[in-house]
Design an enzyme around this catalytic site. Structure first.
Site, PDB file in Angstrom:
ATOM      1  N   ASN A 209      40.208  42.344  36.413  1.00 46.29           N
ATOM      2  CA  ASN A 209      40.778  41.898  37.691  1.00 46.29           C
ATOM      3  C   ASN A 209      41.191  40.389  37.293  1.00 46.29           C
ATOM      4  OD1 ASN A 209      38.438  39.955  38.566  1.00 46.29           O
ATOM      5  ND2 ASN A 209      37.639  41.870  38.649  1.00 46.29           N
ATOM      6  N   ASP A 278      34.034  47.398  40.401  1.00 48.91           N
ATOM      7  CA  ASP A 278      33.044  48.482  40.973  1.00 48.91           C
ATOM      8  C   ASP A 278      32.983  49.710  40.195  1.00 48.91           C
ATOM      9  OD1 ASP A 278      32.352  46.808  43.330  1.00 48.91           O
ATOM     10  OD2 ASP A 278      34.610  47.330  44.048  1.00 48.91           O
ATOM     11  N   LYS A 288      42.039  54.708  19.871  1.00 51.56           N
ATOM     12  CA  LYS A 288      43.122  54.064  20.878  1.00 51.56           C
ATOM     13  C   LYS A 288      43.844  55.438  21.136  1.00 51.56           C
ATOM     14  CE  LYS A 288      47.675  51.545  20.999  1.00 51.56           C
ATOM     15  NZ  LYS A 288      48.505  51.111  20.249  1.00 51.56           N
ATOM     16  N   PRO A 305      26.530  49.631  38.522  1.00 54.30           N
ATOM     17  CA  PRO A 305      25.517  49.150  39.422  1.00 54.30           C
ATOM     18  C   PRO A 305      25.862  48.078  40.493  1.00 54.30           C
ATOM     19  CG  PRO A 305      24.982  48.806  37.160  1.00 54.30           C
ATOM     20  CD  PRO A 305      26.142  49.443  37.174  1.00 54.30           C
ATOM     21  N   ASP A 306      25.229  47.638  41.656  1.00 54.61           N
ATOM     22  CA  ASP A 306      25.601  46.524  42.398  1.00 54.61           C
ATOM     23  C   ASP A 306      24.495  45.525  41.891  1.00 54.61           C
ATOM     24  OD1 ASP A 306      25.461  44.759  44.533  1.00 54.61           O
ATOM     25  OD2 ASP A 306      26.577  45.957  45.681  1.00 54.61           O
ATOM     26  N   PHE A 323      29.382  36.543  47.177  1.00 53.51           N
ATOM     27  CA  PHE A 323      30.628  36.074  47.600  1.00 53.51           C
ATOM     28  C   PHE A 323      31.492  37.241  48.247  1.00 53.51           C
ATOM     29  CE2 PHE A 323      32.386  31.919  46.530  1.00 53.51           C
ATOM     30  CZ  PHE A 323      31.179  31.331  46.066  1.00 53.51           C
ATOM     31  N   LYS A 337      28.886  42.851  54.196  1.00 58.01           N
ATOM     32  CA  LYS A 337      28.367  42.960  52.865  1.00 58.01           C
ATOM     33  C   LYS A 337      27.056  42.230  52.959  1.00 58.01           C
ATOM     34  CE  LYS A 337      32.623  42.822  50.146  1.00 58.01           C
ATOM     35  NZ  LYS A 337      33.571  42.164  49.534  1.00 58.01           N
ATOM     36  N   LYS A 341      23.836  44.210  51.387  1.00 62.15           N
ATOM     37  CA  LYS A 341      23.171  43.973  50.173  1.00 62.15           C
ATOM     38  C   LYS A 341      22.061  43.080  50.681  1.00 62.15           C
ATOM     39  CE  LYS A 341      27.420  43.440  47.884  1.00 62.15           C
ATOM     40  NZ  LYS A 341      27.889  43.829  46.553  1.00 62.15           N
TER      41      LYS A 341
HETATM   42  O1  C5P Z   1      30.272  44.877  46.753  1.00 67.39           O
HETATM   43  P1  C5P Z   1      31.558  43.755  46.729  1.00 67.39           P
HETATM   44  O2  C5P Z   1      32.023  43.612  45.365  1.00 67.39           O
HETATM   45  O3  C5P Z   1      32.555  43.650  47.644  1.00 67.39           O
HETATM   46  O4  C5P Z   1      30.573  42.175  46.950  1.00 67.39           O
HETATM   47  C1  C5P Z   1      30.930  41.089  46.244  1.00 67.39           C
HETATM   48  C2  C5P Z   1      29.805  40.458  45.999  1.00 67.39           C
HETATM   49  O5  C5P Z   1      28.645  41.319  45.201  1.00 67.39           O
HETATM   50  C3  C5P Z   1      29.830  39.267  44.865  1.00 67.39           C
HETATM   51  O6  C5P Z   1      28.956  38.109  45.240  1.00 67.39           O
HETATM   52  C4  C5P Z   1      29.788  39.778  43.667  1.00 67.39           C
HETATM   53  O7  C5P Z   1      29.435  39.078  42.392  1.00 67.39           O
HETATM   54  C5  C5P Z   1      28.462  40.857  43.827  1.00 67.39           C
HETATM   55  N1  C5P Z   1      28.582  42.057  43.053  1.00 67.39           N
HETATM   56  C6  C5P Z   1      27.589  42.491  42.066  1.00 67.39           C
HETATM   57  N2  C5P Z   1      27.666  43.611  41.570  1.00 67.39           N
HETATM   58  C7  C5P Z   1      28.809  44.431  41.569  1.00 67.39           C
HETATM   59  C8  C5P Z   1      29.756  44.354  42.673  1.00 67.39           C
HETATM   60  C9  C5P Z   1      29.593  43.146  43.259  1.00 67.39           C
HETATM   61  O8  C5P Z   1      26.744  41.632  41.827  1.00 67.39           O
HETATM   62  N3  C5P Z   1      28.750  45.666  40.950  1.00 67.39           N
END
Ligand code: C5P
Length: 400
Positions: A209, A278, A288, A305-306, A323, A337, A341
């Site tokens: 991104n 995500d 390739k 993983p989050d 953020f 969020k 979280k």
């Molecule tokens: O879940 P989302 O991406 O919308 O939330 C954003 C926040 O979660 C940001 O602080 C980002 O750094 C964190 N995040 C994370 N791991 C992920 C996705 C998001 O730590 N896989």
């Protein structure tokens, strides 16, 4: 302008790095500081007082016995009127004298007579730096609360390579600006993620991104300025590392996850600024992918993983800050969020002009509701965020 109204007494000792001090004076003036220069006699063999007089707009002090100085007390007034005494370059000889309280010329005399913090940027040959006598003097100076900036490692004027180079004028400026910031996170451990992640599809392609990493890097700098021990885990970005910050470069979300989880439990604060992907491709091709006439390939994705949610779910989590960058419904999405979280503070920003700008507009969401921060440069906003985090560390329910 970061140094508006600040009065800097700048001492210059004899060393080839003295030519860089001319640039330093220019940078200090540009940031709004007033600069008063004192040189040792040895320094005048490397660069002339005229240069510093022209750049600082003030007369340059050299001689202790100059009868033209009002009441001949230059050494007393010089430091009394300064917010800080900065000596750059600081020679081995100067450091040795200051460590031992010797005052045998104007600069060492005013250093001994000072009534303000002393910052020194050592500059010398690597053998002189590593000499046990110099190292003993540096230890003494640190014990006396002198702030030692550098030295850097690299090529020296004598052609040798090693420790002892003066840090660059821009780096001295960054350290000086940091010196004047309140130490709101003194000795706290702060872990930050920044930038995008890159999820490989094959050896040359991937999913990523447009995150520039600028906001995360600004927060890392602000946390360091506030006295924290900062670790910054960042995806592929081209930002310079803030001074004093430990940087760990990663590529994918899984790597970022591993580096963060290995450290998170021992931190006081975790700030997830990274735009973590995500999803990642389920299979990474070893070669390739070729356009060979068959139907376009389908890339199957699996969830990453989050990182933030996992850190927040630790048995004794650090204070977690997230953020939420959104293109619409910022308040609703950010608050959602924060709850999902289970984190005390989330920073919302509306993406209007895309990523990568120098300025930002942020809204803080916590148990007290929302607090908008006026549009400002990212470093300024980062300092405000650090101040809020420091308050929440003291009192988790502090009102805005
Ligand atoms: O879940 P989302 O991406 O919308 O939330 C954003 C926040 O979660 C940001 O602080 C980002 O750094 C964190 N995040 C994370 N791991 C992920 C996705 C998001 O730590 N896989």
């Amino acid at each position: 302008m970061e140094l508006t109204g600040k009065r800097i007494a700048l001492g210059i000792t004899g060393g080839i790095a003295a030519y860089k001090s001319a640039e330093l004076v220019r940078l200090l003036i540009k940031q709004g500081a007033s600069v008063q220069v004192a040189m040792t006699e040895a320094a005048t063999h490397f660069i002339t007082p005229t240069t510093f007089q022209a750049l600082s707009g003030n007369r340059v002090f050299i001689d202790q016995w100059d009868t033209n100085v009002a009441n001949s007390m230059a050494h007393i007034n010089f430091s009394r009127e300064a917010d800080v005494l900065l000596v750059a370059p600081a020679s081995a000889n100067f450091l040795a004298k200051v460590a031992n309280g010797i005052a045998d010329d104007l600069l060492t005399t005013l250093t001994l007579a000072r009534d303000c913090p002393l910052l020194v940027a050592p500059a010398m040959n690597r053998q002189m730096w590593s000499n046990p006598a110099t190292q003993r003097n540096i230890a003494t100076l640190l014990g006396d609360e002198v702030i030692v900036l550098g030295p850097a490692s690299g090529e020296q004027a004598c052609g040798e390579i090693g420790d002892g180079r003066m840090i660059e004028p821009e780096e001295i400026l960054e350290e000086l600006i940091a010196h004047f910031q309140p130490k709101l996170l003194k000795d706290k451990k702060v872990l930050i993620t920044a930038g995008p992640t890159f999820e490989a599809i094959d050896p040359v392609r991937g999913v990523t991104n447009l995150s520039s990493g600028k906001m995360g890097f600004a927060i890392a700098r602000a946390a360091h300025e506030a006295g924290a021990q900062v670790t910054l885990v960042c995806g592929p970005v081209s930002q310079p590392t803030p001074r004093g910050v430990k940087r760990i470069d990663v590529t994918s979300a899984l790597e970022m996850h591993a580096e963060v989880m290995q450290r998170a439990a021992t931190q006081d604060v975790f700030i997830g600024v990274a735009a973590v992907a995500d999803y990642r491709p389920r299979i990474v091709s070893g070669q390739k992918t070729k356009k060979d006439g068959s139907p376009p390939p389908v890339v199957e994705l699996v969830q990453n993983p989050d990182i933030l949610a996992e850190v927040a779910a630790l048995p004794e989590p650090p204070l977690c800050v997230g953020f939420a960058a959104e293109t619409q419904n910022l308040a609703e999405y950010a608050e959602k969020k924060r709850r999902a979280k289970k984190i005390p503070l989330i920073v919302g920003n509306l993406i209007q002009d895309g990523f990568g700008g120098e300025e930002n507009t942020l809204i803080l969401f916590d148990d007290n509701g929302q607090q908008p921060l006026a549009p400002a440069p990212k470093l300024e906003l980062a300092r405000q965020l650090i101040a809020r985090i420091a308050t929440l560390l003291e009192n988790p329910y502090a009102p805005h």
